[in-house]
Design an enzyme around this catalytic site. Structure first.
Site, PDB file in Angstrom:
ATOM      1  N   GLY A   1     -24.711 -13.823  -0.355  1.00 56.15           N
ATOM      2  CA  GLY A   1     -26.089 -13.339  -0.461  1.00 56.15           C
ATOM      3  C   GLY A   1     -26.650 -13.581  -1.846  1.00 56.15           C
ATOM      4  CG  ASP A   2     -27.963 -11.055  -3.904  1.00 62.39           C
ATOM      5  OD1 ASP A   2     -28.940 -10.628  -3.278  1.00 62.39           O
ATOM      6  OD2 ASP A   2     -26.951 -10.367  -4.140  1.00 62.39           O
ATOM      7  CD  GLU A   3     -26.558 -16.884  -0.622  1.00 60.96           C
ATOM      8  OE1 GLU A   3     -27.590 -16.246  -0.331  1.00 60.96           O
ATOM      9  OE2 GLU A   3     -25.473 -16.738  -0.032  1.00 60.96           O
ATOM     10  N   GLY A   4     -30.944 -16.929  -3.550  1.00 61.10           N
ATOM     11  CA  GLY A   4     -32.300 -17.393  -3.861  1.00 61.10           C
ATOM     12  C   GLY A   4     -32.976 -17.952  -2.616  1.00 61.10           C
ATOM     13  CE  LYS A   5     -30.303 -15.384   2.216  1.00 56.68           C
ATOM     14  NZ  LYS A   5     -29.424 -14.901   1.136  1.00 56.68           N
TER      15      LYS A   5
ATOM     16  CE  LYS B   1     -38.114 -22.142  -6.639  1.00 58.48           C
ATOM     17  NZ  LYS B   1     -37.930 -22.538  -8.012  1.00 58.48           N
TER      18      LYS B   1
ATOM     19  CB  ALA C   1     -32.392  -8.662   3.238  1.00 60.01           C
ATOM     20  N   GLY C   2     -33.024  -8.353   0.189  1.00 62.75           N
ATOM     21  CA  GLY C   2     -34.105  -8.285  -0.785  1.00 62.75           C
ATOM     22  C   GLY C   2     -34.475  -9.696  -1.168  1.00 62.75           C
ATOM     23  CG  HIS C   3     -35.267 -12.511   1.276  1.00 64.98           C
ATOM     24  ND1 HIS C   3     -35.399 -12.830   2.602  1.00 64.98           N
ATOM     25  CD2 HIS C   3     -33.941 -12.476   1.045  1.00 64.98           C
ATOM     26  CE1 HIS C   3     -34.200 -12.977   3.140  1.00 64.98           C
ATOM     27  NE2 HIS C   3     -33.302 -12.766   2.216  1.00 64.98           N
TER      28      HIS C   3
ATOM     29  CD  GLN D   1     -27.881  -9.067   4.822  1.00 61.77           C
ATOM     30  OE1 GLN D   1     -27.884  -9.365   5.998  1.00 61.77           O
ATOM     31  NE2 GLN D   1     -28.836  -8.360   4.269  1.00 61.77           N
TER      32      GLN D   1
ATOM     33  CB  SER E   1     -34.276 -23.535  -7.541  1.00 67.54           C
ATOM     34  OG  SER E   1     -34.974 -22.579  -8.289  1.00 67.54           O
TER      35      SER E   1
ATOM     36  N   GLY F   1     -36.027 -22.808 -11.946  1.00 68.84           N
ATOM     37  CA  GLY F   1     -36.795 -21.693 -12.506  1.00 68.84           C
ATOM     38  C   GLY F   1     -37.305 -20.831 -11.366  1.00 68.84           C
TER      39      GLY F   1
HETATM   40  P1  IMP Z   1     -24.600  -3.270   3.954  1.00 69.13           P
HETATM   41  O1  IMP Z   1     -25.162  -4.528   4.524  1.00 69.13           O
HETATM   42  O2  IMP Z   1     -25.629  -2.418   3.281  1.00 69.13           O
HETATM   43  O3  IMP Z   1     -23.799  -2.512   4.972  1.00 69.13           O
HETATM   44  O4  IMP Z   1     -23.571  -3.683   2.793  1.00 69.13           O
HETATM   45  C1  IMP Z   1     -22.367  -4.394   3.066  1.00 69.13           C
HETATM   46  C2  IMP Z   1     -22.059  -5.395   1.965  1.00 69.13           C
HETATM   47  O5  IMP Z   1     -23.033  -6.433   1.999  1.00 69.13           O
HETATM   48  C3  IMP Z   1     -22.100  -4.829   0.559  1.00 69.13           C
HETATM   49  O6  IMP Z   1     -21.151  -5.501  -0.232  1.00 69.13           O
HETATM   50  C4  IMP Z   1     -23.495  -5.179   0.077  1.00 69.13           C
HETATM   51  O7  IMP Z   1     -23.570  -5.256  -1.330  1.00 69.13           O
HETATM   52  C5  IMP Z   1     -23.679  -6.539   0.726  1.00 69.13           C
HETATM   53  N1  IMP Z   1     -25.081  -6.890   0.977  1.00 69.13           N
HETATM   54  C6  IMP Z   1     -25.889  -6.426   1.957  1.00 69.13           C
HETATM   55  N2  IMP Z   1     -27.096  -6.987   1.898  1.00 69.13           N
HETATM   56  C7  IMP Z   1     -27.048  -7.852   0.865  1.00 69.13           C
HETATM   57  C8  IMP Z   1     -27.994  -8.777   0.313  1.00 69.13           C
HETATM   58  O8  IMP Z   1     -29.124  -8.935   0.777  1.00 69.13           O
HETATM   59  N3  IMP Z   1     -27.569  -9.496  -0.758  1.00 69.13           N
HETATM   60  C9  IMP Z   1     -26.313  -9.393  -1.262  1.00 69.13           C
HETATM   61  N4  IMP Z   1     -25.400  -8.555  -0.779  1.00 69.13           N
HETATM   62  C10 IMP Z   1     -25.763  -7.789   0.278  1.00 69.13           C
END
Ligand code: IMP
Length: 425
Positions: free
Chosen positions: A15-19, A21, A42-44, A224, A413, A415
């Protein structure tokens, strides 16, 4: 055979690869953008004209007026969804008929969030985002879930909430010694949210399938990353959904034969939040340096991310399970200024060398990476828009990555902003 116009963007790492963008760039050309799994975990992050948007549930295509679908495979926190909609409105993003929430998506209930938080306080901590994701998917599989469509069947909804809350209250009292949740209040509160969301709820299965059949360009947005996939990731340190291309069909109702190209997104190095094995993790000052330069803090929880070198072994696994042929490499600029850059090509375990990612987490945790070393570069990459203009050392690194993973790097990417991107044919 008809040309498929659907594309999927998935994370190659944890996760957090920069999807966000990459999806934002591709959304320009997409008629429909679909989230198919995960939820508010998720947090995009997308930066448009210097303005930062962080989206958790609504696909970033909403910034381009693409139709955005939150499909059945997503678990939806209604409060979070409404907050996100409010925030978009407040910042002048207009939407209406172009937002569709599947009536089959499951609802994250207050007891899910509660249980996620308290179960994490005990043994077997996963390091979850505490958004209720695991407990909600567990109830879905146990057939004790509440779907968005159920919200509009008043008696059915009330009966289920009363019954499930009573059951959960027993667990909450017995295991965590906490006071019970008020089921009646939950019913009323959620009916209110349901009314607000009603104009956006519908049959997403038909909508997405018909869109593909009519030749509209559909983009599936993975959340993720592949290594957090419940089946193919580093179990049990994973999320509770199929967070790669394997999840598209079940999460949308679109048959596999209609899914087109899969674009993998990987950082030029690697990060992870939460617990679990991470063979190439840098536990020294260099890891801290990458975190500071790359601003590696969770978009959802603000937690510092663990940082390390690019892991070719886990990435190959991700390429295989997704059928990735094209990769977008993000944050290449973060590596500028390092004397040496490392890339794990294999693991050493119990005196043997392997190029396969082991399925047992305990084994992976004891694997030692075998590195290939590359010379770094000093140049600022942020103004570079052509691959050939990259420093020679950066091209050597990326060419090796392509050969090792047997993929084509089609986007790079350099920047945060949309335009700080190298596009290759
Ligand atoms: P959950 O998805 O909240 O149950 O978390 C399970 C695992 O996935 C934990 O290690 C979280 O930090 C990770 N995780 C969940 N969503 C993300 C994401 O969007 N980015 C990165 N790690 C994530």
């Amino acid at each position: 055979m008809k040309t498929l116009k659907s594309t999927c963007v998935v994370g190659v790492q944890w996760g957090d690869e920069g999807k966000g963008k990459i999806v934002d760039i591709l959304s320009h050309k997409a008629d429909v953008v679909v989230r198919f799994q995960g939820g508010g975990n998720a947090g995009h992050t997308v930066v448009v004209d210097g303005e930062k948007f962080v989206l958790h549930l609504i696909p970033s295509g909403i910034l381009h007026k693409s139709t955005c679908v939150v499909a059945n495979g997503v678990v939806v926190d209604l409060i979070q969804m409404l907050d996100e909609m409010e925030e978009l409105k407040r910042r002048g993003v207009k939407f209406g008929k172009n937002l569709l929430l599947s009536n089959r998506a499951h609802v994250v209930m207050p007891y899910h969030k509660f249980l996620d938080k308290y179960s994490e306080a005990g043994k077997g901590k996963i390091g979850t985002t505490q958004r209720g994701i695991g407990p909600c998917y567990a109830d879905k599989a146990a057939r004790k879930g509440i779907r968005v469509g159920d919200l509009y069947n008043e008696a059915f909804f009330r009966d289920r909430v009363l019954a499930f809350t009573e059951e959960k209250n027993k667990i909450i009292a017995a295991l965590y010694g906490q006071p019970p949740l008020d089921a009646q209040r939950i019913v009323e509160e959620y009916r209110g949210y349901a009314e607000k969301l009603k104009p956006f709820v519908g049959d997403a299965v038909d909508y997405v399938n018909v869109s593909i059949d009519r030749g509209r360009r559909v983009l599936f947005e993975g959340a993720q990353g592949s290594l957090l996939d419940i089946d193919f990731g580093t179990y049990p340190f994973v999320t509770s959904s199929n967070s790669d291309a394997c999840g598209i069909s079940a999460g949308t109702g679109v048959p596999p034969k209609k899914i087109g190209a899969i674009l993998g997104v990987a950082k030029a190095y690697c990060t992870r939040v939460g617990e679990g094995p991470f063979p190439t993790e840098l536990k020294d000052g260099l890891g801290d340096k990458l975190r500071e330069i790359g601003a590696e803090y969770g978009a959802t929880t603000g937690r510092p991310r663990r940082c390390g070198w690019f892991d070719g072994v886990t990435s190959r696994h991700a390429v295989q399970i997704n059928g990735i042929e094209q990769v977008a490499i993000t944050k290449l600029d973060v590596l500028s200024g390092l004397e040496e850059i490392r890339f794990a090509t294999a693991y050493r375990y119990n005196g043997t060398i392997t190029e396969r990612m082991p399925s047992e987490t305990e084994v992976l945790a004891r694997c030692e990476p075998v590195y290939r070393s590359f010379k770094g570069w000093k140049d600022d990459l942020s103004r570079i828009r052509k691959f050939d203009d990259l420093p020679r050392e950066a091209r050597i690194y990326l060419n090796f990555l392509e050969r090792y993973l047997k993929v084509k790097v089609t986007m790079i990417s350099v920047g945060k902003d949309r335009e700080k991107t190298i596009l290759r044919k």
